[in-house]
Design a protein around this motif. Structure first.
Motif, short mmCIF file in Angstrom:
data_model
loop_
_atom_site.label_atom_id
_atom_site.label_comp_id
_atom_site.label_asym_id
_atom_site.label_seq_id
_atom_site.Cartn_x
_atom_site.Cartn_y
_atom_site.Cartn_z
N HIS A 15 1.08 -1.08 0.38
CA HIS A 15 0.29 0.04 -0.03
C HIS A 15 0.78 1.14 0.41
O HIS A 15 1.75 0.71 0.58
N ASP A 17 0.16 5.57 0.14
CA ASP A 17 -0.40 6.72 0.36
C ASP A 17 -0.15 8.09 -0.73
O ASP A 17 1.04 8.36 0.10
N ASN A 22 -6.91 10.19 4.12
CA ASN A 22 -7.29 8.69 4.55
C ASN A 22 -8.47 7.75 5.14
O ASN A 22 -8.21 7.17 6.05
N GLU A 25 -8.22 5.10 3.91
CA GLU A 25 -6.86 3.58 4.21
C GLU A 25 -7.78 3.25 5.73
O GLU A 25 -7.53 1.87 6.14
#
Length: 138
Positions: A15, A17, A22, A25
């Motif tokens: 993963h 970002d 978020n 997530e």
């Protein structure tokens, strides 16, 4: 959908970002909860792209994350897949258009799996990843 038997394969996920809020997530974390428990199907998150089958990217790609994202992709063994998770990663401009945003994941890398939503539900994430392990995206 989560009651199907495991087909004897596994999928290692890295993963990254790339500039998200978020939200994706948080939903991704729920896929490892006791309710979804994607590890029982052989899906697991790995710390290194060198061990990954799939690069799962959240958020729009920012200028600062463009190069690290490319490095992670190039470090993966073949065959490699890229999954864009969430509307921002798909270029829906949920976070707006700023000079610090390069664009969608697809502007930087070839995307194999698109998981829409703001954020997508854990069920949608699980279904997309399970389809990949089942060979639906090959």
């Amino acid at each position: 959908a989560l009651d199907r038997p495991r087909r004897g394969r596994s999928l290692a996920i890295r993963h990254v970002d790339a500039g998200s809020c978020n939200g994706c997530e948080h939903e991704l974390t729920l896929t490892s909860s006791p309710f979804h428990d994607l590890q029982r199907f052989g899906l697991g998150v790995v710390a290194s792209p060198r061990h990954a089958d799939v690069l799962l990217v959240t958020g729009p790609v920012t200028t600062r994350m463009r190069e690290p994202l490319l490095v992670a992709y190039r470090s993966m063994p073949e065959p490699r897949r890229v999954a864009a998770l969430g509307d921002c990663a798909l270029g829906c401009n949920v976070l707006g258009t700023a000079e610090d945003i390069v664009g969608s994941v697809e502007t930087v890398l070839p995307v194999d799996i698109r998981i829409p939503g703001c954020p997508p539900t854990p069920d949608a994430i699980a279904a997309a990843l399970l389809a990949l392990i089942d060979g639906s995206f090959e």
